[in-house]
Motif scaffolding. Structure first.
Motif, PDB file in Angstrom:
ATOM      1  N   ILE A   6       0.860  -1.183   0.000  1.00  0.00           N
ATOM      2  CA  ILE A   6       0.000   0.000   0.000  1.00  0.00           C
ATOM      3  C   ILE A   6       0.898   1.236   0.000  1.00  0.00           C
ATOM      4  CG2 ILE A   6      -1.698   1.316   1.321  1.00  0.00           C
ATOM      5  CD1 ILE A   6      -2.744  -1.387   2.374  1.00  0.00           C
ATOM      6  N   ILE A   7       0.689   2.093  -0.961  1.00  0.00           N
ATOM      7  CA  ILE A   7       1.506   3.302  -1.101  1.00  0.00           C
ATOM      8  C   ILE A   7       0.635   4.506  -0.766  1.00  0.00           C
ATOM      9  CG2 ILE A   7       2.961   4.655  -2.635  1.00  0.00           C
ATOM     10  CD1 ILE A   7       4.003   1.832  -2.133  1.00  0.00           C
ATOM     11  N   ASN A   8       1.095   5.325   0.184  1.00  0.00           N
ATOM     12  CA  ASN A   8       0.351   6.544   0.496  1.00  0.00           C
ATOM     13  C   ASN A   8       1.318   7.666   0.826  1.00  0.00           C
ATOM     14  OD1 ASN A   8       0.718   6.744   3.560  1.00  0.00           O
ATOM     15  ND2 ASN A   8      -0.103   4.662   3.348  1.00  0.00           N
ATOM     16  N   ALA A   9       0.807   8.877   0.759  1.00  0.00           N
ATOM     17  CA  ALA A   9       1.658  10.058   0.909  1.00  0.00           C
ATOM     18  C   ALA A   9       2.221  10.209   2.313  1.00  0.00           C
ATOM     19  CB  ALA A   9       0.870  11.313   0.535  1.00  0.00           C
ATOM     20  N   ASP A  10       1.690   9.482   3.287  1.00  0.00           N
ATOM     21  CA  ASP A  10       2.155   9.608   4.664  1.00  0.00           C
ATOM     22  C   ASP A  10       3.287   8.642   5.010  1.00  0.00           C
ATOM     23  OD1 ASP A  10       0.184  11.563   5.260  1.00  0.00           O
ATOM     24  OD2 ASP A  10      -1.307   9.969   5.455  1.00  0.00           O
ATOM     25  N   MET A  11       3.631   7.752   4.089  1.00  0.00           N
ATOM     26  CA  MET A  11       4.630   6.746   4.433  1.00  0.00           C
ATOM     27  C   MET A  11       6.019   7.374   4.549  1.00  0.00           C
ATOM     28  SD  MET A  11       4.701   4.678   0.796  1.00  0.00           S
ATOM     29  CE  MET A  11       5.392   3.194   1.527  1.00  0.00           C
ATOM     30  N   SER A  12       6.844   6.789   5.392  1.00  0.00           N
ATOM     31  CA  SER A  12       8.203   7.299   5.592  1.00  0.00           C
ATOM     32  C   SER A  12       9.089   6.923   4.409  1.00  0.00           C
ATOM     33  CB  SER A  12       8.797   6.705   6.869  1.00  0.00           C
ATOM     34  OG  SER A  12       8.984   5.299   6.719  1.00  0.00           O
ATOM     35  N   ASP A  13      10.208   7.627   4.286  1.00  0.00           N
ATOM     36  CA  ASP A  13      11.161   7.298   3.227  1.00  0.00           C
ATOM     37  C   ASP A  13      11.688   5.874   3.390  1.00  0.00           C
ATOM     38  OD1 ASP A  13      10.779   9.773   2.184  1.00  0.00           O
ATOM     39  OD2 ASP A  13      12.777  10.545   2.664  1.00  0.00           O
ATOM     40  N   LYS A  14      11.832   5.457   4.632  1.00  0.00           N
ATOM     41  CA  LYS A  14      12.299   4.098   4.886  1.00  0.00           C
ATOM     42  C   LYS A  14      11.299   3.083   4.353  1.00  0.00           C
ATOM     43  CE  LYS A  14      12.881   0.798   8.655  1.00  0.00           C
ATOM     44  NZ  LYS A  14      12.835   0.603  10.116  1.00  0.00           N
ATOM     45  N   ASP A  15      10.016   3.246   4.683  1.00  0.00           N
ATOM     46  CA  ASP A  15       8.994   2.327   4.185  1.00  0.00           C
ATOM     47  C   ASP A  15       8.899   2.377   2.663  1.00  0.00           C
ATOM     48  OD1 ASP A  15       8.353   1.420   6.698  1.00  0.00           O
ATOM     49  OD2 ASP A  15       6.713   2.852   6.991  1.00  0.00           O
ATOM     50  N   LEU A  16       9.128   3.552   2.127  1.00  0.00           N
ATOM     51  CA  LEU A  16       9.123   3.684   0.671  1.00  0.00           C
ATOM     52  C   LEU A  16      10.270   2.888   0.056  1.00  0.00           C
ATOM     53  CD1 LEU A  16       7.969   5.008  -1.884  1.00  0.00           C
ATOM     54  CD2 LEU A  16       9.460   6.970  -1.447  1.00  0.00           C
ATOM     55  N   ARG A  17      11.440   2.964   0.660  1.00  0.00           N
ATOM     56  CA  ARG A  17      12.579   2.200   0.138  1.00  0.00           C
ATOM     57  C   ARG A  17      12.337   0.694   0.262  1.00  0.00           C
ATOM     58  NH1 ARG A  17      15.439   6.815   2.073  1.00  0.00           N
ATOM     59  NH2 ARG A  17      15.557   6.022   4.197  1.00  0.00           N
ATOM     60  N   ILE A  18      11.680   0.296   1.359  1.00  0.00           N
ATOM     61  CA  ILE A  18      11.348  -1.128   1.513  1.00  0.00           C
ATOM     62  C   ILE A  18      10.396  -1.567   0.395  1.00  0.00           C
ATOM     63  CG2 ILE A  18      10.108  -2.785   2.963  1.00  0.00           C
ATOM     64  CD1 ILE A  18      11.255  -1.337   5.404  1.00  0.00           C
ATOM     65  N   ALA A  19       9.413  -0.744   0.092  1.00  0.00           N
ATOM     66  CA  ALA A  19       8.479  -1.069  -0.992  1.00  0.00           C
ATOM     67  C   ALA A  19       9.203  -1.165  -2.335  1.00  0.00           C
ATOM     68  CB  ALA A  19       7.370  -0.022  -1.063  1.00  0.00           C
ATOM     69  N   CYS A  20      10.144  -0.243  -2.563  1.00  0.00           N
ATOM     70  CA  CYS A  20      10.920  -0.280  -3.803  1.00  0.00           C
ATOM     71  C   CYS A  20      11.751  -1.559  -3.900  1.00  0.00           C
ATOM     72  CB  CYS A  20      11.829   0.943  -3.896  1.00  0.00           C
ATOM     73  SG  CYS A  20      10.960   2.505  -4.219  1.00  0.00           S
ATOM     74  N   ALA A  21      12.280  -2.001  -2.771  1.00  0.00           N
ATOM     75  CA  ALA A  21      13.065  -3.240  -2.756  1.00  0.00           C
ATOM     76  C   ALA A  21      12.185  -4.445  -3.023  1.00  0.00           C
ATOM     77  CB  ALA A  21      13.784  -3.386  -1.419  1.00  0.00           C
ATOM     78  N   ASP A  79      16.985  -0.137   7.334  1.00  0.00           N
ATOM     79  CA  ASP A  79      17.049   0.828   6.225  1.00  0.00           C
ATOM     80  C   ASP A  79      18.216   0.566   5.287  1.00  0.00           C
ATOM     81  OD1 ASP A  79      16.049   2.836   4.695  1.00  0.00           O
ATOM     82  OD2 ASP A  79      16.764   4.480   5.961  1.00  0.00           O
ATOM     83  N   PHE A  80      18.535  -0.727   5.078  1.00  0.00           N
ATOM     84  CA  PHE A  80      19.537  -1.154   4.101  1.00  0.00           C
ATOM     85  C   PHE A  80      20.959  -0.697   4.440  1.00  0.00           C
ATOM     86  CE2 PHE A  80      15.432  -0.319   2.128  1.00  0.00           C
ATOM     87  CZ  PHE A  80      15.133  -1.535   1.537  1.00  0.00           C
ATOM     88  N   ARG A  81      21.177  -0.276   5.697  1.00  0.00           N
ATOM     89  CA  ARG A  81      22.494   0.256   6.057  1.00  0.00           C
ATOM     90  C   ARG A  81      23.556  -0.817   6.328  1.00  0.00           C
ATOM     91  NH1 ARG A  81      19.153   3.779   8.980  1.00  0.00           N
ATOM     92  NH2 ARG A  81      19.512   2.584  10.873  1.00  0.00           N
ATOM     93  N   PRO A  82      23.210  -1.969   6.929  1.00  0.00           N
ATOM     94  CA  PRO A  82      24.267  -2.948   7.229  1.00  0.00           C
ATOM     95  C   PRO A  82      25.024  -3.385   5.981  1.00  0.00           C
ATOM     96  CG  PRO A  82      22.251  -3.478   8.424  1.00  0.00           C
ATOM     97  CD  PRO A  82      21.901  -2.385   7.470  1.00  0.00           C
ATOM     98  N   ASP A  83      26.361  -3.432   6.081  1.00  0.00           N
ATOM     99  CA  ASP A  83      27.173  -3.849   4.941  1.00  0.00           C
ATOM    100  C   ASP A  83      27.310  -5.370   4.934  1.00  0.00           C
ATOM    101  OD1 ASP A  83      28.919  -4.415   6.990  1.00  0.00           O
ATOM    102  OD2 ASP A  83      30.343  -2.808   6.487  1.00  0.00           O
ATOM    103  N   ARG A  84      28.166  -5.872   4.071  1.00  0.00           N
ATOM    104  CA  ARG A  84      28.319  -7.321   3.916  1.00  0.00           C
ATOM    105  C   ARG A  84      28.795  -7.977   5.220  1.00  0.00           C
ATOM    106  NH1 ARG A  84      29.100 -11.688   0.724  1.00  0.00           N
ATOM    107  NH2 ARG A  84      30.953 -12.955   1.092  1.00  0.00           N
ATOM    108  N   ASP A  85      29.756  -7.364   5.857  1.00  0.00           N
ATOM    109  CA  ASP A  85      30.276  -7.958   7.094  1.00  0.00           C
ATOM    110  C   ASP A  85      29.184  -8.046   8.156  1.00  0.00           C
ATOM    111  OD1 ASP A  85      32.768  -8.316   6.012  1.00  0.00           O
ATOM    112  OD2 ASP A  85      33.595  -6.450   6.830  1.00  0.00           O
ATOM    113  N   ALA A  86      28.379  -6.994   8.269  1.00  0.00           N
ATOM    114  CA  ALA A  86      27.307  -6.990   9.258  1.00  0.00           C
ATOM    115  C   ALA A  86      26.249  -8.046   8.921  1.00  0.00           C
ATOM    116  CB  ALA A  86      26.667  -5.612   9.339  1.00  0.00           C
ATOM    117  N   CYS A  87      25.970  -8.222   7.629  1.00  0.00           N
ATOM    118  CA  CYS A  87      24.985  -9.233   7.216  1.00  0.00           C
ATOM    119  C   CYS A  87      25.508 -10.641   7.495  1.00  0.00           C
ATOM    120  CB  CYS A  87      24.653  -9.079   5.732  1.00  0.00           C
ATOM    121  SG  CYS A  87      23.652  -7.606   5.350  1.00  0.00           S
TER     122      CYS A  87
END
Length: 426
Positions: free
Chosen positions: A310-325, A406-414
């Protein structure tokens, strides 16, 4: 027939490929004229999509003329008088003047003629019955120039008879009205369309999809779709259609209001806007099959009409990036435009802050570049996990954690997260 108008030479008329074909006819002492849509669009100063040519010469003679000029010729519809000439990458459909002897819907038994007016009489609309020579002299036996200038879409002859000969003309009437027409619409044509709409199921899905998409690509498709619904035409080709408000607003957003860079007008998006909200996946699949969508079109429509995300104008940038992923930036942009248009269909004037939120969301999704998860299945197996479903399950858990951060962890962290999961659930 004497010419009744003059158009300036068009780029497609003076192009070397076109000149090669016309030179071949001239060298053979044969007449040839441009016909139909390319003439109509030249009058309106629009770019021509297809260049069609007509000639009194019979098909076998046309083949001889082209072969003598070393132009590749394909007898694409020899018994109906059609030859395709190919010069470089340009295709020209060359058709011998003809009259219909017997009509079988989409197929007719024809006889060849040298009478340009008789050939024009078998064409669907007056604005498509014009021809012109190389000098731009326009021959117009059915007042197509006047009708084009006034925005009148008129059948050549009686509307009911012409639709009865070929029911595709019914949809073409609405398509040409959407693209070229102005009110008031021709009432005899409307009455004929309403009367013969029951025959639309005779058409193939490909034909219906082609005309429907062209209607949807018009500048203001909602007006024509509303007209088709009022005349009881729309239910025969798209019973899944809902309210036109969202379609109207999607067209307005893209064409007039915002005009985002790199977001084009798309017929599948406009179709999604027209459909009833909440259609089941099976219903959308059935629609796609009935209209013979390509795999790409079917997947696109399903992605836009799915329940989530569900996409709406109130969603955070983080949730938007998750939807894009999850579904890809393009689908998020499409779903955002549909949601925005849906909101506008209920309240046409949104607060400026709300409009800016929607704009930010669309632009952020459009410019989003989500990198893939930094680890893969082989990383899991190198930690001693056997090939199988457990590998995918572990990757999904790491990916969910990675997205939540928010997609921040790098390879080592993953990799460290993966090790911790294996300690908990080896």
């Amino acid at each position: 027939m004497e010419p009744t108008g003059l158009i300036a030479p068009q780029p497609w008329m003076t192009a070397p490929q076109t000149q090669a074909v016309m030179d071949a006819f001239r060298a053979a002492g044969a007449e040839a004229r441009f016909i139909g849509g390319c003439v109509r669009d030249a009058v309106l100063k629009r770019a021509a999509k297809d260049i069609d040519i007509a000639t009194p010469e019979e098909p076998e003679r046309v083949l001889e003329i082209l072969q003598a000029a070393n132009i590749r010729a394909i007898p694409t519809g020899l018994k109906h008088g059609t030859i395709t000439a190919i010069v470089g990458a340009q295709h020209f459909e060359i058709t011998t003047l003809r009259i219909d002897v017997e009509n079988y819907g989409r197929h007719a038994k024809v006889a060849f003629t040298d009478d340009w007016t008789q050939d024009a009489a078998r064409r669907d609309f007056t604005i498509n019955a014009m021809s012109c020579d190389e000098l731009g002299n326009v021959y117009d036996p059915y007042d197509g120039l006047e009708h084009l200038g006034k925005g009148w879409v008129r059948f050549v002859g009686e509307a009911e008879q012409r639709i009865g000969e070929d029911v595709l003309r019914l949809l073409r009437f609405f398509r040409f009205y959407a693209q070229y027409g102005k009110p008031p619409i021709n009432l005899p044509a409307l009455r004929a369309c309403r009367k013969l709409a029951f025959r639309l199921p005779e058409l193939s899905g490909e034909r219906v999809r082609g005309e429907l998409f062209r209607i949807l690509m018009a500048p203001n498709p909602a007006d024509t779709i509303t007209l088709m619904r009022a005349e009881k035409v729309l239910p025969y080709i798209l019973p899944e259609a809902g309210d036109v408000g969202r379609l109207r607003m999607v067209a307005w957003l893209i064409e007039r209001a915002v005009k985002f860079d790199d977001i084009d007008t798309d017929p599948v998006r406009r179709l999604a806007a027209l459909l009833k909200p909440g259609l089941t996946i099976d219903t959308v699949k059935a629609l796609s099959e009935r209209l013979k969508f390509s795999n790409r079109e079917r997947k696109h429509l399903l992605a836009m009409t799915a329940p989530a995300p569900i996409i709406n104008a109130d969603m955070s940038d983080k949730d938007l990036r998750i939807a894009c992923a999850e579904v890809g930036p393009k689908i998020v942009v499409d779903r955002a435009l549909l949601s925005w248009a849906g909101e506008l269909s209920f309240k046409a004037h949104l607060p400026s802050s709300r409009t800016e939120s929607w704009r930010h969301l669309v632009e952020t999704a459009r410019d989003s570049h989500i990198a893939p998860l930094p680890i893969k299945g082989r990383d899991v197996m190198e930690m001693g996990v056997a090939h199988g479903p457990h590998v995918g399950c572990l990757l999904e858990q790491v990916e969910t954690w990675w997205r939540e951060l928010d997609f921040r962890p790098d390879r080592d962290a993953c990799l460290e997260k993966l090790r911790s999961l294996l300690k908990t659930h080896p």
